[in-house]
Motif scaffolding. Structure first.
Motif, PDB file in Angstrom:
ATOM      1  N   ARG A 151      67.127   1.236  77.586  1.00  0.00           N
ATOM      2  CA  ARG A 151      68.179   0.532  76.837  1.00  0.00           C
ATOM      3  C   ARG A 151      67.590  -0.604  76.007  1.00  0.00           C
ATOM      4  NH1 ARG A 151      70.736   1.160  81.978  1.00  0.00           N
ATOM      5  NH2 ARG A 151      72.430   2.701  81.905  1.00  0.00           N
ATOM      6  N   LEU A 152      66.485  -1.172  76.480  1.00  0.00           N
ATOM      7  CA  LEU A 152      65.830  -2.259  75.746  1.00  0.00           C
ATOM      8  C   LEU A 152      64.782  -1.743  74.766  1.00  0.00           C
ATOM      9  CD1 LEU A 152      65.275  -4.803  78.671  1.00  0.00           C
ATOM     10  CD2 LEU A 152      66.994  -4.945  76.872  1.00  0.00           C
ATOM     11  N   GLY A 153      64.627  -0.424  74.691  1.00  0.00           N
ATOM     12  CA  GLY A 153      63.621   0.131  73.802  1.00  0.00           C
ATOM     13  C   GLY A 153      62.209  -0.168  74.259  1.00  0.00           C
ATOM     14  N   GLY A 154      62.027  -0.373  75.567  1.00  0.00           N
ATOM     15  CA  GLY A 154      60.712  -0.716  76.087  1.00  0.00           C
ATOM     16  C   GLY A 154      60.370  -2.179  75.933  1.00  0.00           C
ATOM     17  N   PHE A 155      61.094  -2.858  75.064  1.00  0.00           N
ATOM     18  CA  PHE A 155      60.910  -4.287  74.793  1.00  0.00           C
ATOM     19  C   PHE A 155      59.433  -4.619  74.553  1.00  0.00           C
ATOM     20  CE2 PHE A 155      61.878  -8.748  74.821  1.00  0.00           C
ATOM     21  CZ  PHE A 155      63.233  -8.792  74.522  1.00  0.00           C
ATOM     22  N   GLY A 156      58.821  -3.845  73.644  1.00  0.00           N
ATOM     23  CA  GLY A 156      57.440  -4.121  73.259  1.00  0.00           C
ATOM     24  C   GLY A 156      56.393  -3.417  74.085  1.00  0.00           C
ATOM     25  N   TRP A 157      56.814  -2.639  75.094  1.00  0.00           N
ATOM     26  CA  TRP A 157      55.855  -1.930  75.945  1.00  0.00           C
ATOM     27  C   TRP A 157      56.068  -0.428  75.769  1.00  0.00           C
ATOM     28  CZ3 TRP A 157      52.197  -4.192  79.229  1.00  0.00           C
ATOM     29  CH2 TRP A 157      51.520  -3.312  80.075  1.00  0.00           C
ATOM     30  N   PRO A 158      54.987   0.357  75.607  1.00  0.00           N
ATOM     31  CA  PRO A 158      55.154   1.813  75.465  1.00  0.00           C
ATOM     32  C   PRO A 158      55.877   2.396  76.676  1.00  0.00           C
ATOM     33  CG  PRO A 158      52.914   1.143  74.935  1.00  0.00           C
ATOM     34  CD  PRO A 158      53.581  -0.059  75.516  1.00  0.00           C
ATOM     35  N   ARG A 159      56.790   3.304  76.418  1.00  0.00           N
ATOM     36  CA  ARG A 159      57.584   3.885  77.488  1.00  0.00           C
ATOM     37  C   ARG A 159      57.015   5.225  77.956  1.00  0.00           C
ATOM     38  NH1 ARG A 159      63.338   4.194  74.899  1.00  0.00           N
ATOM     39  NH2 ARG A 159      62.111   4.381  73.002  1.00  0.00           N
ATOM     40  N   HIS A 160      57.478   5.653  79.126  1.00  0.00           N
ATOM     41  CA  HIS A 160      57.222   6.992  79.649  1.00  0.00           C
ATOM     42  C   HIS A 160      55.723   7.267  79.810  1.00  0.00           C
ATOM     43  CE1 HIS A 160      61.419   7.286  78.780  1.00  0.00           C
ATOM     44  NE2 HIS A 160      61.248   7.323  77.475  1.00  0.00           N
ATOM     45  N   GLY A 161      55.062   6.466  80.616  1.00  0.00           N
ATOM     46  CA  GLY A 161      53.667   6.710  80.945  1.00  0.00           C
ATOM     47  C   GLY A 161      53.515   7.982  81.762  1.00  0.00           C
ATOM     48  N   PHE A 196      37.389   4.138  76.439  1.00  0.00           N
ATOM     49  CA  PHE A 196      38.120   5.356  76.774  1.00  0.00           C
ATOM     50  C   PHE A 196      39.601   5.028  76.865  1.00  0.00           C
ATOM     51  CE2 PHE A 196      39.956   8.199  79.975  1.00  0.00           C
ATOM     52  CZ  PHE A 196      39.550   9.437  79.514  1.00  0.00           C
ATOM     53  N   TRP A 197      40.413   5.684  76.004  1.00  0.00           N
ATOM     54  CA  TRP A 197      41.817   5.314  75.916  1.00  0.00           C
ATOM     55  C   TRP A 197      42.690   6.530  75.656  1.00  0.00           C
ATOM     56  CZ3 TRP A 197      44.671   3.309  71.064  1.00  0.00           C
ATOM     57  CH2 TRP A 197      45.953   2.862  71.416  1.00  0.00           C
ATOM     58  N   VAL A 198      43.640   6.742  76.565  1.00  0.00           N
ATOM     59  CA  VAL A 198      44.743   7.677  76.344  1.00  0.00           C
ATOM     60  C   VAL A 198      46.007   6.825  76.323  1.00  0.00           C
ATOM     61  CG1 VAL A 198      46.026   9.664  77.212  1.00  0.00           C
ATOM     62  CG2 VAL A 198      43.544   9.542  77.534  1.00  0.00           C
ATOM     63  N   PRO A 199      46.641   6.651  75.165  1.00  0.00           N
ATOM     64  CA  PRO A 199      47.782   5.724  75.065  1.00  0.00           C
ATOM     65  C   PRO A 199      48.855   5.945  76.123  1.00  0.00           C
ATOM     66  CG  PRO A 199      47.107   6.415  72.878  1.00  0.00           C
ATOM     67  CD  PRO A 199      46.295   7.227  73.849  1.00  0.00           C
ATOM     68  N   GLU A 200      49.131   7.203  76.475  1.00  0.00           N
ATOM     69  CA  GLU A 200      50.193   7.477  77.449  1.00  0.00           C
ATOM     70  C   GLU A 200      49.836   7.027  78.867  1.00  0.00           C
ATOM     71  OE1 GLU A 200      51.035   9.909  73.933  1.00  0.00           O
ATOM     72  OE2 GLU A 200      49.241   9.520  75.124  1.00  0.00           O
ATOM     73  N   MET A 201      48.575   6.742  79.119  1.00  0.00           N
ATOM     74  CA  MET A 201      48.193   6.180  80.414  1.00  0.00           C
ATOM     75  C   MET A 201      48.521   4.689  80.498  1.00  0.00           C
ATOM     76  SD  MET A 201      44.515   7.774  81.506  1.00  0.00           S
ATOM     77  CE  MET A 201      44.266   9.502  81.852  1.00  0.00           C
TER      78      MET A 201
END
Length: 287
Positions: free
Chosen positions: A17-27, A176-181
């Motif tokens: 509802r907050l749109g993640g409020f600046g944090w990526p959602r659904h890790g 090493f970076w996977v954004p969804e992690m």
């Protein structure tokens, strides 16, 4: 205390509802969910404190606004209020620190015997992923995937298992970076082996990147993470151990044709020839 109360709510539903409020959602890892929950709880706590403070400000503006020419008493104070203003911020910071320390400790925690160990080898400008039979530099590589200029490397991993990543670099610092992690860790050269563990809980295909400026072709250092169920992963790894290449092993678990290659990203045109960078047919300087 507010964070403890909010922990009983669904951070995902509130965060959506907050749109993640600046944090990526659904890790896609258990660790990512905990970091997301902490973030949303902290945001809600900040909003509550902000509303309370703004309410006090507006109440004071209205209640003690100037009436006539007489100035209000300039030396009046309220001892309980002074104590509240001092103690409350300390309590808020203490609670935030407590929960942050818990989540950080959990994210950095390493198990004695992870279910799968992957050695991440970074180099200018690509990746090699080695499936290992144990932890540490002394372990043996049982299967490997190596990226090239023309083929994006694919890292296949299972859900529901503890995955240990051990990182090393052949030249400079990479990341090493996977954004969804919702997590990344630098890859250092030399004897340093950065390590971390995750437990994946969502199947899918995700683009991975180098997140550390490492040189001319830094932007070309991409890979794809393919998360499958444990049975399919075991079948993939067995095919790799039997000598099949990555594309052949991908076919054994149902990814054939173009799906046996990376689909979330593709090789960049490096244009490593005599033409200038952006104009085909133009002669590069010095040629």
């Amino acid at each position: 205390m507010l964070l403890a109360v909010l922990s009983g709510c669904s951070a995902n539903s509130i965060g959506d509802r907050l749109g993640g409020f600046g944090w990526p959602r659904h890790g896609i890892t258990l660790q990512a969910h905990k970091m997301y929950d902490l973030w949303i709880a902290a945001v809600i706590a900040a909003l509550v404190v902000g509303i309370f403070v703004w309410g006090l400000i507006f109440w004071c503006i209205i209640r003690y606004r100037k009436r006539g020419d007489k100035l209000p008493v300039q030396t009046r104070f309220n001892m309980p209020m002074e104590v509240l203003y001092t103690v409350t911020p300390v309590l808020i910071v203490a609670v935030l620190f407590y929960y942050t320390a818990i989540v950080q400790t959990d994210v950095d925690k390493l198990s004695a015997k992870p279910d799968q160990t992957v050695e991440v080898v970074a180099f200018k400008w690509n990746w090699q992923f080695n499936y290992r039979d144990g932890v540490g530099a002394e372990a043996n590589t049982v299967a490997s995937t190596l990226g090239s200029t023309d083929v994006i490397p694919i890292l296949v991993l299972p859900t529901g298992r503890k995955i240990r990543f051990e990182e090393t670099s052949k030249d400079v610092i990479h990341s090493f970076w996977v954004p969804e992690m919702l997590f990344k860790r630098d890859v250092f050269p030399g004897n340093v082996r950065n390590t971390f563990e995750v437990t994946l809980d969502k199947e899918g295909r995700y683009v991975g990147r180098c997140a550390e400026l490492c040189g001319t072709y830094h932007a070309f250092m991409q890979f794809e993470l393919v998360v499958v169920d444990p049975a399919r992963f075991d079948k993939f790894l067995a095919a790799k151990e039997a000598g099949q290449d990555t594309q052949q092993a991908m076919a054994t678990i149902g990814y054939t044709g173009e799906e046996s290659y990376a689909v979330t990203t593709k090789p960049f045109d490096s244009r490593r020839h005599g033409d200038s960078w952006n104009q085909t047919g133009a002669t590069a300087a010095g040629k």
